[in-house]
Motif scaffolding. Structure first.
Motif, PDB file in Angstrom:
ATOM      1  N   TYR A   1       0.970  -1.164   0.194  1.00  0.00           N
ATOM      2  CA  TYR A   1       0.039   0.007   0.110  1.00  0.00           C
ATOM      3  C   TYR A   1       0.608   1.136  -0.064  1.00  0.00           C
ATOM      4  O   TYR A   1      -0.013   2.275   0.086  1.00  0.00           O
ATOM      5  CB  TYR A   1      -1.017  -0.143   1.168  1.00  0.00           C
ATOM      6  N   VAL A   2       2.156   1.218  -0.003  1.00  0.00           N
ATOM      7  CA  VAL A   2       2.692   2.167  -0.027  1.00  0.00           C
ATOM      8  C   VAL A   2       3.316   2.561  -1.336  1.00  0.00           C
ATOM      9  O   VAL A   2       3.707   1.760  -2.227  1.00  0.00           O
ATOM     10  CB  VAL A   2       4.315   1.852   0.632  1.00  0.00           C
ATOM     11  N   ARG A   3       3.319   4.054  -1.658  1.00  0.00           N
ATOM     12  CA  ARG A   3       3.574   4.569  -3.006  1.00  0.00           C
ATOM     13  C   ARG A   3       4.899   4.154  -3.622  1.00  0.00           C
ATOM     14  O   ARG A   3       6.045   3.958  -2.627  1.00  0.00           O
ATOM     15  CB  ARG A   3       3.532   6.006  -2.955  1.00  0.00           C
ATOM     16  N   GLU A   4       5.082   3.884  -4.822  1.00  0.00           N
ATOM     17  CA  GLU A   4       6.395   3.483  -5.344  1.00  0.00           C
ATOM     18  C   GLU A   4       7.442   4.632  -5.250  1.00  0.00           C
ATOM     19  O   GLU A   4       8.717   4.553  -5.186  1.00  0.00           O
ATOM     20  CB  GLU A   4       6.406   3.046  -6.781  1.00  0.00           C
ATOM     21  N   GLY A   5       6.986   5.827  -5.395  1.00  0.00           N
ATOM     22  CA  GLY A   5       7.806   6.978  -5.376  1.00  0.00           C
ATOM     23  C   GLY A   5       8.064   7.443  -4.155  1.00  0.00           C
ATOM     24  O   GLY A   5       7.317   7.417  -3.011  1.00  0.00           O
ATOM     25  N   ASP A   6       9.370   7.892  -3.517  1.00  0.00           N
ATOM     26  CA  ASP A   6       9.825   8.509  -2.396  1.00  0.00           C
ATOM     27  C   ASP A   6       9.376   9.792  -2.405  1.00  0.00           C
ATOM     28  O   ASP A   6       8.913  10.507  -3.264  1.00  0.00           O
ATOM     29  CB  ASP A   6      11.223   8.089  -2.025  1.00  0.00           C
ATOM     30  N   PRO A   7       9.587  10.535  -1.181  1.00  0.00           N
ATOM     31  CA  PRO A   7       9.169  12.055  -1.145  1.00  0.00           C
ATOM     32  C   PRO A   7       9.755  12.923  -2.348  1.00  0.00           C
ATOM     33  O   PRO A   7       9.428  13.865  -2.498  1.00  0.00           O
ATOM     34  CB  PRO A   7       9.626  12.409   0.595  1.00  0.00           C
ATOM     35  N   ALA A   8      10.995  12.323  -2.585  1.00  0.00           N
ATOM     36  CA  ALA A   8      11.982  13.025  -3.575  1.00  0.00           C
ATOM     37  C   ALA A   8      11.375  12.772  -5.046  1.00  0.00           C
ATOM     38  O   ALA A   8      11.858  13.424  -6.056  1.00  0.00           O
ATOM     39  CB  ALA A   8      13.402  12.822  -3.402  1.00  0.00           C
ATOM     40  N   GLY A   9      10.496  11.934  -5.224  1.00  0.00           N
ATOM     41  CA  GLY A   9      10.158  11.246  -6.482  1.00  0.00           C
ATOM     42  C   GLY A   9      10.632  10.229  -7.039  1.00  0.00           C
ATOM     43  O   GLY A   9      10.459   9.744  -8.196  1.00  0.00           O
ATOM     44  N   ARG A  10      12.005   9.613  -6.397  1.00  0.00           N
ATOM     45  CA  ARG A  10      12.672   8.515  -6.825  1.00  0.00           C
ATOM     46  C   ARG A  10      11.725   7.321  -6.690  1.00  0.00           C
ATOM     47  O   ARG A  10      11.118   7.041  -5.696  1.00  0.00           O
ATOM     48  CB  ARG A  10      13.895   8.618  -6.166  1.00  0.00           C
ATOM     49  N   ILE A  11      11.633   6.470  -7.707  1.00  0.00           N
ATOM     50  CA  ILE A  11      11.071   5.286  -7.749  1.00  0.00           C
ATOM     51  C   ILE A  11      11.716   4.119  -7.011  1.00  0.00           C
ATOM     52  O   ILE A  11      13.016   3.960  -6.999  1.00  0.00           O
ATOM     53  CB  ILE A  11      10.880   4.678  -9.233  1.00  0.00           C
ATOM     54  N   ARG A  12      10.892   3.301  -5.848  1.00  0.00           N
ATOM     55  CA  ARG A  12      11.656   2.452  -5.105  1.00  0.00           C
ATOM     56  C   ARG A  12      10.921   1.008  -5.486  1.00  0.00           C
ATOM     57  O   ARG A  12       9.879   0.950  -5.803  1.00  0.00           O
ATOM     58  CB  ARG A  12      11.116   2.828  -3.719  1.00  0.00           C
ATOM     59  N   ASP A  13      11.708   0.073  -5.560  1.00  0.00           N
ATOM     60  CA  ASP A  13      11.212  -1.377  -5.911  1.00  0.00           C
ATOM     61  C   ASP A  13      10.687  -1.993  -4.684  1.00  0.00           C
ATOM     62  O   ASP A  13      10.755  -1.345  -3.450  1.00  0.00           O
ATOM     63  CB  ASP A  13      12.270  -2.123  -6.463  1.00  0.00           C
ATOM     64  N   GLU A  14       9.977  -3.096  -4.696  1.00  0.00           N
ATOM     65  CA  GLU A  14       9.341  -3.617  -3.643  1.00  0.00           C
ATOM     66  C   GLU A  14      10.090  -3.974  -2.407  1.00  0.00           C
ATOM     67  O   GLU A  14       9.968  -3.945  -1.288  1.00  0.00           O
ATOM     68  CB  GLU A  14       8.538  -4.901  -3.956  1.00  0.00           C
ATOM     69  N   ASN A  15      11.444  -4.383  -2.883  1.00  0.00           N
ATOM     70  CA  ASN A  15      12.459  -4.914  -1.759  1.00  0.00           C
ATOM     71  C   ASN A  15      12.624  -3.524  -0.922  1.00  0.00           C
ATOM     72  O   ASN A  15      12.925  -3.679   0.339  1.00  0.00           O
ATOM     73  CB  ASN A  15      13.349  -5.402  -2.221  1.00  0.00           C
ATOM     74  N   GLU A  16      12.975  -2.423  -1.542  1.00  0.00           N
ATOM     75  CA  GLU A  16      13.295  -1.119  -0.925  1.00  0.00           C
ATOM     76  C   GLU A  16      12.159  -0.850  -0.024  1.00  0.00           C
ATOM     77  O   GLU A  16      12.263  -0.453   1.431  1.00  0.00           O
ATOM     78  CB  GLU A  16      13.554  -0.026  -1.856  1.00  0.00           C
ATOM     79  N   ARG A  17      10.967  -0.810  -0.571  1.00  0.00           N
ATOM     80  CA  ARG A  17       9.806  -0.371   0.472  1.00  0.00           C
ATOM     81  C   ARG A  17       9.579  -1.370   1.676  1.00  0.00           C
ATOM     82  O   ARG A  17       9.564  -1.073   2.731  1.00  0.00           O
ATOM     83  CB  ARG A  17       8.441  -0.461  -0.603  1.00  0.00           C
TER      84      ARG A  17
END
Length: 87
Positions: free
Chosen positions: A38-54
């Motif tokens: 349920y967490v957005r893929e983008g971090d607050p700076a707009g960088r895309i995070r993969d599922e492992n990072e989330r």
């Protein structure tokens, strides 16, 4: 789980040792995997995070949440404060 008080630059910080508490690590892992969906893929700076990072970031947050919750419950119980700590 145990807490050690550490003083860093005039701040009193509680260092949490969870290595002796595998149930907390398991609980945090379960929470992190459920929440990552349920967490957005983008971090607050707009960088895309993969599922492992989330999952990894949620895991660290869950560890902090569980540790703080247990610490507050113990403190309030010790001092007979009628406060219920959920999370």
């Amino acid at each position: 789980m145990k807490y050690d008080e550490v003083n860093v630059a005039s701040w009193n910080i509680l260092k949490v040792d969870i290595l002796g508490a595998p149930e907390i690590i398991s609980q945090a892992q379960i929470i992190a995997e459920k929440k990552a969906k349920y967490v957005r893929e983008g971090d607050p700076a707009g960088r895309i995070r993969d599922e492992n990072e989330r999952i990894s970031q949620n895991f660290l947050g869950a560890l902090a949440d569980i540790s703080c919750t247990r610490l507050l419950r113990t403190y309030f119980r010790k001092h007979n404060f009628p406060i219920k700590v959920e999370s």
